[in-house]
Design a protein around this motif. Sequence first.
Motif, mmCIF file in Angstrom:
data_model
loop_
_atom_site.group_PDB
_atom_site.id
_atom_site.type_symbol
_atom_site.label_atom_id
_atom_site.label_comp_id
_atom_site.label_asym_id
_atom_site.label_seq_id
_atom_site.Cartn_x
_atom_site.Cartn_y
_atom_site.Cartn_z
ATOM 1 N N ASP A 6 28.266 -1.574 -10.309
ATOM 2 C CA ASP A 6 28.427 -0.296 -9.601
ATOM 3 C C ASP A 6 27.146 0.136 -8.892
ATOM 4 O OD1 ASP A 6 26.827 0.433 -11.715
ATOM 5 O OD2 ASP A 6 28.148 2.007 -12.485
ATOM 6 N N GLY A 7 26.147 -0.758 -8.886
ATOM 7 C CA GLY A 7 24.913 -0.472 -8.163
ATOM 8 C C GLY A 7 23.795 0.097 -9.007
ATOM 9 N N ARG A 8 24.090 0.522 -10.221
ATOM 10 C CA ARG A 8 23.037 1.077 -11.078
ATOM 11 C C ARG A 8 22.099 -0.020 -11.570
ATOM 12 N NH1 ARG A 8 25.765 4.063 -15.876
ATOM 13 N NH2 ARG A 8 27.476 2.595 -15.414
ATOM 14 N N GLU A 9 20.860 0.354 -11.785
ATOM 15 C CA GLU A 9 19.897 -0.546 -12.421
ATOM 16 C C GLU A 9 19.327 0.166 -13.647
ATOM 17 O OE1 GLU A 9 17.552 -3.214 -10.033
ATOM 18 O OE2 GLU A 9 15.748 -2.700 -11.192
ATOM 19 N N LEU A 10 19.537 -0.439 -14.823
ATOM 20 C CA LEU A 10 19.132 0.166 -16.087
ATOM 21 C C LEU A 10 17.914 -0.552 -16.645
ATOM 22 C CD1 LEU A 10 22.617 0.321 -17.886
ATOM 23 C CD2 LEU A 10 21.587 2.067 -16.411
ATOM 24 N N PRO A 11 16.879 0.186 -17.047
ATOM 25 C CA PRO A 11 15.788 -0.468 -17.767
ATOM 26 C C PRO A 11 16.272 -0.896 -19.148
ATOM 27 C CG PRO A 11 15.478 1.914 -17.761
ATOM 28 C CD PRO A 11 16.679 1.640 -16.896
#
Length: 402
Positions: A225-230
């Motif tokens: 969905d385009g999110r980038e999570l650390p």
Amino acid sequence: MGGIVVVGAGQAGAALVARLRSRGYDGPLTLVGAETVPPYQRPPLTKGYLTGDIPLERLFLRPTSFYADHNITLRLGEFVTGIDTARRRLRLGPDELAYDQLALTTGSTPRRLPEHLGGSLGGVYVARDLADTDAMAPELVPGRKVLVVGGGYIGLEAAAVAAKRGLDVTLVEMAPRILQRVAAPETSDFFRALHQGHGVRICEGIGLETLVGENGRVAAARLSDGRELPVDFVIVGVGIVPNVALAEAAGVVIDNGIATDAMGRTSDPAIWAAGDCASFPWGAGRLRLESVQNAIDQAELVADNMMGAGRHYAPVPWFWSDQYDVKLQIAGLNSGYDRLIRRDAAPKGLSFWYFRGDRFLAVDAINDPRAFMVGKRLLEMGRAPSPEALAAPETDLKTLLA
């Protein structure tokens, strides 16, 4: 003569050799395993063992002395590299091992993330064997961020352990809902709410685009969905594949695992198979079960049939999963259901009963051991309870067995 050799020192292999001795087989008996430790339980690996509550010795299925006491030769830390079916010999590196009958209990291997998704980065784990768990354990530090990939039982159990240890947990499942392959939406709803109540972020219908690394170790996850999570580390729980390469190379028929007949014999009359790696006749097709109970029951049946019992395998499949203070117990297979009955049980139990037409297929019992026991017994008896009686809160489930 070579006697009986069992390749694969997991739950099925251990059950098979023990059964042979208990039923009076007194010939040569060898159990070959790739790991260096004796056969052990796997379900506690991602639960009590991972949290440090269960020591290694309590994982062992039998005391180490059991094998010597029963004249079972353990060959641990050894890999079988081939089977010469004409000569009935196994190749173990430069050595050969003769057999009269051979049982393959080679188990399964977890699916890993492919390299192009970052699967080879440091800090990316699967949860299948002792080495996996030992490698993962130091990561479970409160406050660290973990991404769990996969919303089946393995992923949910790993998420529960991490959340209980105080980690920041995100779980992604590319299917529209968790447990979609194995349970009704109502069971999924229960476990979604359970995990969310413990602070786990559940992301359904969202896949993993790729893992992002820094200095060879995972540092972030980019989602579909385009999110980038650390993230500090990743646990992958996206299913398993049966270990069939050894059998396939030997010319044994493969069909959703190592194909056996109803007695556990493969297409080679001297070779048998049991456990995660084996499929058996089921209805009009074939079935392969991934459960501890199947590994034990199928292995014991094979042991009996190696000694001439002529028994057919007709199991009532059952499974369980522990998450937080909830025990899910499942009896039967719900495939093809068209009706679901819910029952609530005091104080916090509930169960879901699956039907196809008038046929009773399965039950999901959540903190409700009575529902599980009754449902399993009905399946064993080949009986269907009345959906109307099940739906009535005043029905005593035990009366359904009368």
